[in-house]
Design a protein around this motif. Structure first.
Motif, PDB file in Angstrom:
ATOM      1  N   LYS A 124       0.832  -1.211   0.000  1.00 19.46           N
ATOM      2  CA  LYS A 124       0.000   0.000   0.000  1.00 19.46           C
ATOM      3  C   LYS A 124       0.864   1.257   0.000  1.00 19.46           C
ATOM      4  O   LYS A 124       0.573   2.227  -0.682  1.00 19.46           O
ATOM      5  CB  LYS A 124      -0.899   0.004   1.236  1.00 19.46           C
ATOM      6  CG  LYS A 124      -1.912   1.127   1.234  1.00 19.46           C
ATOM      7  CD  LYS A 124      -2.710   1.176   2.513  1.00 19.46           C
ATOM      8  CE  LYS A 124      -3.602  -0.021   2.639  1.00 19.46           C
ATOM      9  NZ  LYS A 124      -4.483   0.059   3.833  1.00 19.46           N
ATOM     10  N   ARG A 125       1.969   1.226   0.751  1.00 18.62           N
ATOM     11  CA  ARG A 125       2.863   2.392   0.792  1.00 18.62           C
ATOM     12  C   ARG A 125       3.638   2.557  -0.507  1.00 18.62           C
ATOM     13  O   ARG A 125       3.975   3.668  -0.887  1.00 18.62           O
ATOM     14  CB  ARG A 125       3.830   2.278   1.963  1.00 18.62           C
ATOM     15  CG  ARG A 125       3.156   2.581   3.289  1.00 18.62           C
ATOM     16  CD  ARG A 125       4.145   2.621   4.404  1.00 18.62           C
ATOM     17  NE  ARG A 125       4.548   1.239   4.724  1.00 18.62           N
ATOM     18  CZ  ARG A 125       5.708   0.902   5.253  1.00 18.62           C
ATOM     19  NH1 ARG A 125       6.594   1.824   5.523  1.00 18.62           N
ATOM     20  NH2 ARG A 125       5.984  -0.348   5.507  1.00 18.62           N
ATOM     21  N   MET A 126       3.920   1.451  -1.207  1.00 20.78           N
ATOM     22  CA  MET A 126       4.657   1.529  -2.470  1.00 20.78           C
ATOM     23  C   MET A 126       3.759   1.887  -3.646  1.00 20.78           C
ATOM     24  O   MET A 126       4.248   2.264  -4.705  1.00 20.78           O
ATOM     25  CB  MET A 126       5.335   0.187  -2.760  1.00 20.78           C
ATOM     26  CG  MET A 126       6.528  -0.084  -1.894  1.00 20.78           C
ATOM     27  SD  MET A 126       7.252  -1.671  -2.239  1.00 20.78           S
ATOM     28  CE  MET A 126       7.631  -1.544  -3.967  1.00 20.78           C
ATOM     29  N   LYS A 127       2.476   1.763  -3.450  1.00 19.96           N
ATOM     30  CA  LYS A 127       1.526   2.006  -4.537  1.00 19.96           C
ATOM     31  C   LYS A 127       1.621   3.456  -5.003  1.00 19.96           C
ATOM     32  O   LYS A 127       1.731   4.371  -4.200  1.00 19.96           O
ATOM     33  CB  LYS A 127       0.113   1.702  -4.042  1.00 19.96           C
ATOM     34  CG  LYS A 127      -0.951   1.770  -5.073  1.00 19.96           C
ATOM     35  CD  LYS A 127      -2.280   1.388  -4.435  1.00 19.96           C
ATOM     36  CE  LYS A 127      -3.408   1.477  -5.410  1.00 19.96           C
ATOM     37  NZ  LYS A 127      -4.682   1.177  -4.761  1.00 19.96           N
ATOM     38  N   ALA A 146     -15.935  11.402   1.869  1.00 21.99           N
ATOM     39  CA  ALA A 146     -15.371  10.171   2.419  1.00 21.99           C
ATOM     40  C   ALA A 146     -13.879  10.101   2.153  1.00 21.99           C
ATOM     41  O   ALA A 146     -13.104   9.647   3.012  1.00 21.99           O
ATOM     42  CB  ALA A 146     -16.087   8.961   1.796  1.00 21.99           C
ATOM     43  N   GLU A 147     -13.455  10.548   0.985  1.00 25.23           N
ATOM     44  CA  GLU A 147     -12.041  10.543   0.650  1.00 25.23           C
ATOM     45  C   GLU A 147     -11.255  11.485   1.559  1.00 25.23           C
ATOM     46  O   GLU A 147     -10.155  11.164   2.012  1.00 25.23           O
ATOM     47  CB  GLU A 147     -11.885  10.947  -0.815  1.00 25.23           C
ATOM     48  CG  GLU A 147     -10.596  10.547  -1.447  1.00 25.23           C
ATOM     49  CD  GLU A 147     -10.631  10.804  -2.936  1.00 25.23           C
ATOM     50  OE1 GLU A 147     -10.355   9.860  -3.687  1.00 25.23           O
ATOM     51  OE2 GLU A 147     -10.904  11.952  -3.359  1.00 25.23           O
ATOM     52  N   SER A 176       0.484   6.907  -5.944  1.00 23.01           N
ATOM     53  CA  SER A 176      -0.686   7.629  -5.467  1.00 23.01           C
ATOM     54  C   SER A 176      -1.546   8.064  -6.655  1.00 23.01           C
ATOM     55  O   SER A 176      -1.065   8.686  -7.592  1.00 23.01           O
ATOM     56  CB  SER A 176      -0.268   8.857  -4.655  1.00 23.01           C
ATOM     57  OG  SER A 176       0.448   9.744  -5.469  1.00 23.01           O
ATOM     58  N   GLU A 177      -2.794   7.667  -6.597  1.00 22.95           N
ATOM     59  CA  GLU A 177      -3.725   8.068  -7.639  1.00 22.95           C
ATOM     60  C   GLU A 177      -4.272   9.448  -7.298  1.00 22.95           C
ATOM     61  O   GLU A 177      -4.281   9.862  -6.149  1.00 22.95           O
ATOM     62  CB  GLU A 177      -4.864   7.057  -7.728  1.00 22.95           C
ATOM     63  CG  GLU A 177      -4.412   5.685  -8.152  1.00 22.95           C
ATOM     64  CD  GLU A 177      -5.563   4.701  -8.221  1.00 22.95           C
ATOM     65  OE1 GLU A 177      -6.725   5.143  -8.186  1.00 22.95           O
ATOM     66  OE2 GLU A 177      -5.295   3.503  -8.309  1.00 22.95           O
ATOM     67  N   LYS A 178      -4.722  10.133  -8.313  1.00 22.22           N
ATOM     68  CA  LYS A 178      -5.287  11.449  -8.081  1.00 22.22           C
ATOM     69  C   LYS A 178      -6.584  11.320  -7.302  1.00 22.22           C
ATOM     70  O   LYS A 178      -7.358  10.390  -7.506  1.00 22.22           O
ATOM     71  CB  LYS A 178      -5.576  12.156  -9.406  1.00 22.22           C
ATOM     72  CG  LYS A 178      -4.365  12.667 -10.101  1.00 22.22           C
ATOM     73  CD  LYS A 178      -4.775  13.482 -11.301  1.00 22.22           C
ATOM     74  CE  LYS A 178      -3.586  14.097 -11.966  1.00 22.22           C
ATOM     75  NZ  LYS A 178      -3.974  14.921 -13.101  1.00 22.22           N
ATOM     76  N   GLU A 188      -9.063  16.396  -7.237  1.00 21.90           N
ATOM     77  CA  GLU A 188      -8.024  16.804  -8.190  1.00 21.90           C
ATOM     78  C   GLU A 188      -8.459  16.539  -9.626  1.00 21.90           C
ATOM     79  O   GLU A 188      -8.195  17.342 -10.522  1.00 21.90           O
ATOM     80  CB  GLU A 188      -6.724  16.063  -7.894  1.00 21.90           C
ATOM     81  CG  GLU A 188      -6.056  16.488  -6.614  1.00 21.90           C
ATOM     82  CD  GLU A 188      -4.854  15.633  -6.278  1.00 21.90           C
ATOM     83  OE1 GLU A 188      -4.754  14.497  -6.802  1.00 21.90           O
ATOM     84  OE2 GLU A 188      -4.021  16.086  -5.492  1.00 21.90           O
ATOM     85  N   LYS A 189      -9.113  15.403  -9.844  1.00 20.90           N
ATOM     86  CA  LYS A 189      -9.601  15.092 -11.189  1.00 20.90           C
ATOM     87  C   LYS A 189     -10.646  16.102 -11.635  1.00 20.90           C
ATOM     88  O   LYS A 189     -10.641  16.561 -12.785  1.00 20.90           O
ATOM     89  CB  LYS A 189     -10.192  13.686 -11.224  1.00 20.90           C
ATOM     90  CG  LYS A 189      -9.175  12.580 -11.087  1.00 20.90           C
ATOM     91  CD  LYS A 189      -9.846  11.227 -11.085  1.00 20.90           C
ATOM     92  CE  LYS A 189      -8.864  10.114 -10.801  1.00 20.90           C
ATOM     93  NZ  LYS A 189      -9.520   8.802 -10.732  1.00 20.90           N
TER      94      LYS A 189
END
Length: 128
Positions: free
Chosen positions: A45-48, A120-121, A50-52, A56-57
């Motif tokens: 999870k830490r190496m993933k 929620a995000e 980061s998705e926007k 931001e989108k």
């Protein structure tokens, strides 16, 4: 050229994705060798990448919409005021305005529809 170039680009992108996954696998295996009690899920999870965030989108859509509309208006104004009688300017201007309006509509509709998901995000971001 029209056949070789796209195939080459796809091959390069595919190879780089495979190399990236191979490097991630090697890092995880090396970490497990050093500490067998390591939580692998947390490490992944830490190496993933980061998705926007949704926000931001949506803001990117707003930005693209404003830029497209402004460029479209500029092309239309060039057509009328500089007496440059190239029909491509009015066509490109109208197309850019239409694309900009589509981005803006997408932003405003998306903002309303995804309001709960954005909250929620934000809550998840505060907890982490």
């Amino acid at each position: 050229m029209a056949v070789v170039l796209p195939i080459t680009i796809v091959a390069i992108v595919f190879k780089s994705a495979l190399a990236s996954e191979r490097n991630r696998k090697e890092i995880i295996l090396a970490a497990l060798e050093k500490d067998p009690n390591l939580d692998v899920e947390d490490l992944v999870k830490r190496m993933k990448k980061s998705e926007k965030l949704i926000k931001e989108k949506l803001l990117a859509r707003l930005e693209h919409g404003c830029l497209c509309c402004l460029m479209g208006v500029a092309f239309v104004l060039l057509y009328f005021f500089l007496s440059v009688q190239k029909e491509i300017l009015i066509i490109a201007g109208a197309a850019l305005i239409a694309i900009g309006i589509a981005f803006l509509v997408s932003y405003f509709v998306g903002r309303r529809m995804l309001e709960k998901e954005m909250e929620a995000e934000e809550q998840n971001m505060k907890q982490e």
